[in-house]
Design a protein around this motif. Sequence first.
Motif, PDB file in Angstrom:
ATOM      1  N   LEU A  78       9.195  20.174  49.983  1.00 24.24           N
ATOM      2  CA  LEU A  78       8.359  21.452  49.058  1.00 24.24           C
ATOM      3  C   LEU A  78       7.610  21.840  49.856  1.00 24.24           C
ATOM      4  O   LEU A  78       8.436  23.538  49.626  1.00 24.24           O
ATOM      5  CB  LEU A  78       7.865  20.592  47.975  1.00 24.24           C
ATOM      6  CG  LEU A  78       7.179  21.510  46.500  1.00 24.24           C
ATOM      7  CD1 LEU A  78       8.081  21.977  45.849  1.00 24.24           C
ATOM      8  CD2 LEU A  78       6.133  20.879  45.632  1.00 24.24           C
ATOM      9  N   ILE A 135      -2.810  22.980  37.421  1.00 23.27           N
ATOM     10  CA  ILE A 135      -1.738  23.465  37.734  1.00 23.27           C
ATOM     11  C   ILE A 135      -1.424  24.880  37.857  1.00 23.27           C
ATOM     12  O   ILE A 135      -0.414  25.222  38.911  1.00 23.27           O
ATOM     13  CB  ILE A 135      -0.900  22.539  37.780  1.00 23.27           C
ATOM     14  CG1 ILE A 135      -0.681  21.446  37.661  1.00 23.27           C
ATOM     15  CG2 ILE A 135       0.722  22.230  37.788  1.00 23.27           C
ATOM     16  CD1 ILE A 135      -0.042  19.702  37.606  1.00 23.27           C
ATOM     17  N   SER A 177      -3.171  26.931  40.289  1.00 18.94           N
ATOM     18  CA  SER A 177      -1.778  26.713  41.753  1.00 18.94           C
ATOM     19  C   SER A 177      -0.796  27.126  42.184  1.00 18.94           C
ATOM     20  O   SER A 177      -0.682  28.178  42.578  1.00 18.94           O
ATOM     21  CB  SER A 177      -1.843  25.135  42.446  1.00 18.94           C
ATOM     22  OG  SER A 177      -3.065  24.709  41.958  1.00 18.94           O
ATOM     23  N   ARG A 190       0.159  21.939  47.735  1.00 18.82           N
ATOM     24  CA  ARG A 190      -0.379  20.387  48.221  1.00 18.82           C
ATOM     25  C   ARG A 190      -1.398  20.295  46.629  1.00 18.82           C
ATOM     26  O   ARG A 190      -1.373  19.027  46.876  1.00 18.82           O
ATOM     27  CB  ARG A 190      -1.093  20.819  49.531  1.00 18.82           C
ATOM     28  CG  ARG A 190      -0.327  20.775  50.501  1.00 18.82           C
ATOM     29  CD  ARG A 190      -0.957  20.471  51.761  1.00 18.82           C
ATOM     30  NE  ARG A 190      -0.161  20.564  53.324  1.00 18.82           N
ATOM     31  CZ  ARG A 190       0.566  19.968  53.455  1.00 18.82           C
ATOM     32  NH1 ARG A 190       0.225  18.826  53.544  1.00 18.82           N
ATOM     33  NH2 ARG A 190       1.089  20.340  55.071  1.00 18.82           N
ATOM     34  N   HIS A 191      -2.272  20.756  46.131  1.00 17.69           N
ATOM     35  CA  HIS A 191      -2.499  20.171  45.097  1.00 17.69           C
ATOM     36  C   HIS A 191      -2.145  19.686  44.139  1.00 17.69           C
ATOM     37  O   HIS A 191      -2.239  18.542  43.315  1.00 17.69           O
ATOM     38  CB  HIS A 191      -4.117  21.300  44.799  1.00 17.69           C
ATOM     39  CG  HIS A 191      -4.357  20.933  43.919  1.00 17.69           C
ATOM     40  ND1 HIS A 191      -5.668  20.179  43.221  1.00 17.69           N
ATOM     41  CD2 HIS A 191      -4.308  21.289  42.482  1.00 17.69           C
ATOM     42  CE1 HIS A 191      -6.714  19.558  42.434  1.00 17.69           C
ATOM     43  NE2 HIS A 191      -5.762  20.549  41.897  1.00 17.69           N
ATOM     44  N   ILE A 192      -1.126  20.280  43.780  1.00 16.18           N
ATOM     45  CA  ILE A 192       0.243  20.324  42.510  1.00 16.18           C
ATOM     46  C   ILE A 192       0.850  19.099  43.311  1.00 16.18           C
ATOM     47  O   ILE A 192       1.070  18.003  42.297  1.00 16.18           O
ATOM     48  CB  ILE A 192       1.312  21.420  42.350  1.00 16.18           C
ATOM     49  CG1 ILE A 192       0.419  22.794  41.761  1.00 16.18           C
ATOM     50  CG2 ILE A 192       1.986  20.696  41.503  1.00 16.18           C
ATOM     51  CD1 ILE A 192       1.123  24.299  42.046  1.00 16.18           C
ATOM     52  N   LYS A 193       1.332  18.978  44.316  1.00 11.24           N
ATOM     53  CA  LYS A 193       2.327  18.257  45.065  1.00 11.24           C
ATOM     54  C   LYS A 193       2.502  17.791  46.236  1.00 11.24           C
ATOM     55  O   LYS A 193       2.612  18.818  46.859  1.00 11.24           O
ATOM     56  CB  LYS A 193       3.209  17.622  44.039  1.00 11.24           C
ATOM     57  CG  LYS A 193       4.025  16.541  44.511  1.00 11.24           C
ATOM     58  CD  LYS A 193       5.659  16.350  44.097  1.00 11.24           C
ATOM     59  CE  LYS A 193       6.496  15.372  43.905  1.00 11.24           C
ATOM     60  NZ  LYS A 193       5.780  14.175  43.307  1.00 11.24           N
ATOM     61  N   ASP A 194       1.239  16.702  47.331  1.00 13.37           N
ATOM     62  CA  ASP A 194       2.082  17.138  48.148  1.00 13.37           C
ATOM     63  C   ASP A 194       3.176  16.486  49.265  1.00 13.37           C
ATOM     64  O   ASP A 194       3.103  14.881  49.160  1.00 13.37           O
ATOM     65  CB  ASP A 194       0.394  16.310  49.343  1.00 13.37           C
ATOM     66  CG  ASP A 194       0.241  16.354  50.832  1.00 13.37           C
ATOM     67  OD1 ASP A 194       1.306  17.150  51.347  1.00 13.37           O
ATOM     68  OD2 ASP A 194      -0.753  15.930  51.507  1.00 13.37           O
ATOM     69  N   ASN A 195       3.595  17.098  49.362  1.00 12.22           N
ATOM     70  CA  ASN A 195       5.353  16.612  49.128  1.00 12.22           C
ATOM     71  C   ASN A 195       6.144  17.366  50.443  1.00 12.22           C
ATOM     72  O   ASN A 195       5.863  19.149  50.722  1.00 12.22           O
ATOM     73  CB  ASN A 195       6.474  16.342  48.145  1.00 12.22           C
ATOM     74  CG  ASN A 195       7.784  16.023  48.200  1.00 12.22           C
ATOM     75  OD1 ASN A 195       8.437  16.691  48.946  1.00 12.22           O
ATOM     76  ND2 ASN A 195       8.348  15.245  47.417  1.00 12.22           N
ATOM     77  N   ARG A 197      -6.548  19.003  34.194  1.00  8.50           N
ATOM     78  CA  ARG A 197      -5.758  19.073  35.217  1.00  8.50           C
ATOM     79  C   ARG A 197      -4.408  19.763  34.873  1.00  8.50           C
ATOM     80  O   ARG A 197      -3.914  20.934  35.861  1.00  8.50           O
ATOM     81  CB  ARG A 197      -4.536  17.742  35.133  1.00  8.50           C
ATOM     82  CG  ARG A 197      -3.348  17.854  36.350  1.00  8.50           C
ATOM     83  CD  ARG A 197      -3.672  17.374  37.676  1.00  8.50           C
ATOM     84  NE  ARG A 197      -3.200  17.183  38.091  1.00  8.50           N
ATOM     85  CZ  ARG A 197      -2.670  17.894  39.682  1.00  8.50           C
ATOM     86  NH1 ARG A 197      -3.735  17.722  40.125  1.00  8.50           N
ATOM     87  NH2 ARG A 197      -1.325  17.885  40.142  1.00  8.50           N
ATOM     88  N   ASN A 198      -4.113  20.662  33.952  1.00  7.02           N
ATOM     89  CA  ASN A 198      -2.610  21.450  33.388  1.00  7.02           C
ATOM     90  C   ASN A 198      -3.256  22.852  33.592  1.00  7.02           C
ATOM     91  O   ASN A 198      -2.617  23.026  34.270  1.00  7.02           O
ATOM     92  CB  ASN A 198      -2.416  21.009  32.345  1.00  7.02           C
ATOM     93  CG  ASN A 198      -1.778  19.986  31.522  1.00  7.02           C
ATOM     94  OD1 ASN A 198      -1.129  18.793  32.657  1.00  7.02           O
ATOM     95  ND2 ASN A 198      -1.684  18.895  30.420  1.00  7.02           N
TER      96      ASN A 198
END
Length: 415
Positions: A299, A59, A62, A291-296, A55-56
Amino acid sequence: MGGPGAVFWMWVIAILGMATSFVENTLAQVYKSNNRDGTFRGGPAYYIEKALGQRNLAIAFSVCMVLSFGFSFNAVHSNSVATALSHAFALPELSVGLVLALMTALIIFRGLRGIARFAEQTVPFMATAYLVTAGMVMFLYHDRLIDVFRLVIESALGIQTAAAGGMGYMVSQAMLQGIRRGLFSNEAGMGSSPNINAVAAPSPSHPATQGLISMFSVFTDTILICTATAMIVLLSGEYLNGEGVTGIALTQNALSSAVGAWGKPFIAFITMLFGFTSIVANTYYGESSLRHIKDNRRLILWYRCIVIMMVFWGSFSSLPVVWSLADLTMGVMALINLVVIVLLSGTAFALLKDFEQQYHSGIEEPVFNRKLFPELDKAMDQDVWPVPESNPCDQEPNNDDDDPMMRDFDDMEKL
């Protein structure tokens, strides 16, 4: 910057890139995710996380994708467009940058499909027109073709500079610039094309199908399009061994000297279309990775604002600065992806073997059966590649249509 020899190394990286493109885009199909609305999403971040469980690292990739495509490469394309229009029509680069930034903002914030649809339908014809024009130049100077190809090969291998004592430096520059620009032109191995090949519609019946199709795009980008540009520049006699005019202005001068005054606006128009559609596509690449990192929502909003600023900044910045930024981010991203696809290449080759066995047995359209690959079956999403004998369940569409920012993202994805 690398001399005529850089063209040879672009050819080399394109041939190698066809192989890396097959592997990464086949993997993108295997490990893609279902949006449950008839579409898919995927890319290196997905196969890094699903196949390797890292996962890291996903990221980190990404983040590199956002910096490279969302920011650096958009500045490069903006610079090319602004320079081409300024050279052809004497337009201020600052004004071109403002208009380009505004058009980009309208697409990514307002989802103006008319502009996007026009570019989408026009670019294939412009690419064909460009190749035909390059063919005209080669026909006009057909007596110089053999000399030009000899110049390219001799410059690449240092034959011309051996006697002058500068062989090592010239060959290294040719190789360095050829690999950099070849990689930039076709993106093979960098991990960008898997993002778009993962969402191919209609979805292929076998992962290897999309991998094979992606190989042809590498061939078209570098072997055809870039060689066409090289022939225009070298046959025209405008190239002065790195002195004088450089960049897109050199191509404009070269074509104008061969076919007449219409050469400069023709290159400017083509560059504007290629550059603008590339900016939209790059923005999608970066947003998909973000969006793969954080779908906010907040952001994503900040990301889009920075993209617009980079488009504007690139239009008037110096070419070496823009390219240096792009080369740095591109190198880190490619390093991560190339290591990963080497580790996972066995999967791609096993799928290619399955594809070829079916094809040679008389099946014109090979079908992927996940049950024949139990190790893959565990890592893949269960609703992506259904077993051929069963019918996939009907999926209820999600409610993302209620989200205006998601609609904008869908518009970029379709383009």
